[in-house]
Design a protein around this motif. Sequence first.
Motif, PDB file in Angstrom:
ATOM      1  N   SER A   1       0.827  -1.212   0.000  1.00 53.77           N
ATOM      2  CA  SER A   1       0.000   0.000   0.000  1.00 53.77           C
ATOM      3  C   SER A   1       0.860   1.260   0.000  1.00 53.77           C
ATOM      4  O   SER A   1       0.520   2.258  -0.636  1.00 53.77           O
TER       5      SER A   1
ATOM      6  N   TYR B   1       4.431   6.133   6.402  1.00 52.33           N
ATOM      7  CA  TYR B   1       4.762   6.313   4.989  1.00 52.33           C
ATOM      8  C   TYR B   1       5.957   7.257   4.854  1.00 52.33           C
ATOM      9  O   TYR B   1       6.819   7.078   3.997  1.00 52.33           O
TER      10      TYR B   1
ATOM     11  N   ARG C   1       0.830   4.164  -2.804  1.00 50.30           N
ATOM     12  CA  ARG C   1       0.755   5.593  -2.524  1.00 50.30           C
ATOM     13  C   ARG C   1       1.908   6.348  -3.178  1.00 50.30           C
ATOM     14  O   ARG C   1       1.737   7.458  -3.694  1.00 50.30           O
TER      15      ARG C   1
ATOM     16  N   ASP D   1       1.141   9.400  -5.485  1.00 49.49           N
ATOM     17  CA  ASP D   1       1.714  10.718  -5.189  1.00 49.49           C
ATOM     18  C   ASP D   1       2.600  11.205  -6.331  1.00 49.49           C
ATOM     19  O   ASP D   1       2.580  12.387  -6.689  1.00 49.49           O
TER      20      ASP D   1
ATOM     21  N   THR E   1      -3.382   5.779   1.530  1.00 45.89           N
ATOM     22  CA  THR E   1      -3.307   6.809   0.483  1.00 45.89           C
ATOM     23  C   THR E   1      -4.115   8.049   0.847  1.00 45.89           C
ATOM     24  O   THR E   1      -3.957   9.085   0.213  1.00 45.89           O
TER      25      THR E   1
ATOM     26  N   LYS F   1      -5.643   0.443   1.829  1.00 40.43           N
ATOM     27  CA  LYS F   1      -5.268   1.335   0.729  1.00 40.43           C
ATOM     28  C   LYS F   1      -5.893   2.722   0.933  1.00 40.43           C
ATOM     29  O   LYS F   1      -5.255   3.734   0.659  1.00 40.43           O
TER      30      LYS F   1
END
Lengths: 515, 515
Positions: free
Chosen positions: A393, A492, A397, A401, A433, A429
């Motif tokens: 995931s 992230y 992202r 992005d 995201t 997800k």
Amino acid sequence: MYLLGLDVGTTGCKSVIFNEKGDVVSSAYGEYTLYHRRPEWSELNPDEVWTTVMETIRASVKNGKVNPELIIALSTSVLGDAFIPVDKNGNPVYWSMTTFDARATEQTRWWEENFGADEMFRITGQPLTFTMPIYPLPKIQWLQENEPEVYRKTAMFLCWEDYLNMKLCGKPVTDFSVASRTMMFDITKKEWSKKILDTANFDEALFPEIKPAGEAIGYINRETAKKTGLSPETLVVTGGHDQPCGALGAGIIKTGPVMDATGTVECIGVLLKELLLTPKIRLQGFAVHHYVIENEYFMFGFNPTSGVILRWFRDNFALQEKEEAKRMNIDVYDLLTSMAAKSPIGAKELFLLPYFEGSGTPNFNRQIRGAFLGLTLAHDKKDVLRAILEGLSYELRNNVDAMETHGTKITELRTIGGGAKSEFWLQLKADVTGRKVVVPNITEAAATGAAILASVGAGVYRDTGEAVKAIYREKATFTPNPENNAVYEKYYGVYRQLYEPFSSLFKNIAELSHE
Amino acid sequence: MYLLGLDVGTTGCKSVIFNEKGDVVSSAYGEYTLYHRRPEWSELNPDEVWTTVMETIRASVKNGKVNPELIIALSTSVLGDAFIPVDKNGNPVYWSMTTFDARATEQTRWWEENFGADEMFRITGQPLTFTMPIYPLPKIQWLQENEPEVYRKTAMFLCWEDYLNMKLCGKPVTDFSVASRTMMFDITKKEWSKKILDTANFDEALFPEIKPAGEAIGYINRETAKKTGLSPETLVVTGGHDQPCGALGAGIIKTGPVMDATGTVECIGVLLKELLLTPKIRLQGFAVHHYVIENEYFMFGFNPTSGVILRWFRDNFALQEKEEAKRMNIDVYDLLTSMAAKSPIGAKELFLLPYFEGSGTPNFNRQIRGAFLGLTLAHDKKDVLRAILEGLSYELRNNVDAMETHGTKITELRTIGGGAKSEFWLQLKADVTGRKVVVPNITEAAATGAAILASVGAGVYRDTGEAVKAIYREKATFTPNPENNAVYEKYYGVYRQLYEPFSSLFKNIAELSHE
């Protein structure tokens, strides 16, 4: 009134018959063999595929007890990159090399060194690198150099769409989206690139006519009608490359939603209103194609090892769960994702770097390898599974992005493919995201996309917009949980920081195997 | 004529009766509970341990039908770091905090900030860092601050050797090696450090008399003789800390061979002829102790997660192999290492970084975490298992090489513990380290070491050299395969380069869990 969407892939084909509202009336699936005559080769036998396609169409007509005369149009979604050299009678003179046939490395390197990746991207929208010898251009050169007799006998080089159209209605016509994947198509001028064909010393007559997707080209010929059970009244309409067909099947007709097709590989595609061909897009490994709507474009990224990592884990480390799922009569992936759901958010600071075959877009590094980072004795199988889904995931992202930095605001994810079955993964997800995740109410997105094109070509609907409005429906929506999204924002952030130092580590490791 | 070696560890004790040639005549094993009254606490109940010790001695005497009068001497090998506060009658007033009881972090930090790790190392040979709150010094302070009533009632703080000697013969005498682990012992002057005791405001009378290992201190008292089945004629001799006892049991009486004790943790120890207390040794996390031979020293390194990674893998990812081993009636570790042996050298460029609880010596970083680096879809369970064993072997070599930089040439490895059972792993250690690996012909190295000390204290042998000559025998030798060693030279080169960039990655990951 019915529409037939034919989806021809690398290991099998599907024939799906829809009514004009997009409900599936009947479907059939046929398999063929992907041959590896040498370790780096990967080929289909065109005769075997065509025979299977005919049988599969026949089965779909028969299974649903469909009156063939009511199938007003047919269109095809096909695997990209693969091609068939045919003689003047349209008979194959060689097998069909598929995407991952890696024999044309040297030819690809030649183009990189002598033509240049920037120029190639500017003309074709395709990122050129010797690590991705996937396109027909270098592969046809390989034939020229290594199988001159085959090359001499070849009257035309057809991709699968054109080949099937020739078989279906006698006209080897392709569409802009499939032509985009040949690395010989001038994406701006919408014609075979004279500069590339001249450089390769290829005669333009070797390549087929190109039309926009969704245009009628003819009727099923008598022989094929007989063999498939179709009616000679059924119209053949230009289809497209399976990824944009999938996006269309997922209802994407404008910028905003991104297609997330999660199978073995994860393909991420977004519609572009304008043709964008910057060096940065190329360096990130994105390809830019014609979309299956005329004058619209498709930016296409990928993670080469997505669902396949789950499969790898299942086959190597979850044999007990495999047996348990069998005993419980449930899908083993449902069992594995339900285990992952029991691990806490962040999987106890365990990270997967999913580069099991190098990284795809947007880092595009073929040398890097996969890793689990942050292991402690407190991690168990549940945590490892969650780390896999979280890592995939994060990588999704990363792509979304990166796509946004090229000026395309991405508002939601439309998920298709096997990965769209797991509610836990879908919510993940959304949380990772920070975007709404929508699951379309279709089983076969690419076949649906082909059927939409068939409907437009046959004039059932005025255009793809009207067709999608009639056919596309949502099944489920997953909205980001703000609290989880805030936590994942931090994770992230760390994930993104791992890439650079990690990629340096792998230069050393890569050298080991090349010594 | 018999010798009794008593080995008291963290979760159980062994009583092993040897003849004077070192053959095991009888043995028994007893277990007790390691309590975790709070998550970061880790304690033994002294009464429970002593009761179990007595029962175990009795069982060993009884099992072998040994005439207790023929047991001329007994000596003990003990877990380090743990201590028991006793009142003036020798009765415990608190439980015994063991090595991994982490409650004294703040007190340890206080010493680090106010006394200094350099000075502490210079005096005691022990590396001081708040991440390792393992020593009696800060833990006694914790009692002083948090359990003033307990502290007030305490007449003496005894380590397990002194406590057992008090119970056995009424004399709470410890030896230099056990005293070395208190962080209060002046390793150069061979006395309790006045400077440290003054700083802590501890009365020296709180601590026991200290003698060299292998010195007779008394005879078994009547009450204990009755309860254990021992004779009051049996001499009690000072023993030592279990790691140097193990090294002595592995026949190490001079510099050259290194002890490699592979269990859950892997301890690596080498004899030093001279006391070496450089800042570099401290920064690498090595501890320097008195050895169990007077005027000789012991440099002691460790990998905190060695065999335990195999156990982690077994319990999380090898449930099928566990069942299969049960069905085949073999040890599951034998099955797992035989699988590892089927993977090619280098495990297809897959690396384990075995820092599942931070790294031990010589990098000594408590923040770093474990990883598998270099994963591809081609890796299967066999490769992961080989990568685990190779990674542990690289880390062992890392320690051996670091020890050599301090001037001690290391000629061979003497392996003891559970890890010494796998021929594949032993050969791997030889190939990776480029050194001969010798497996001593003993089952319980620490108990053997204690029995050697008992024999010397009782005058059976003139000194440890003579005793080892009589008792120590080799079981097997593994010589480096030059071809494999050359390959591993390259892999180890890469392994060493991974550490630095990898440790930076973990600063970011560590912050996640502390936010």
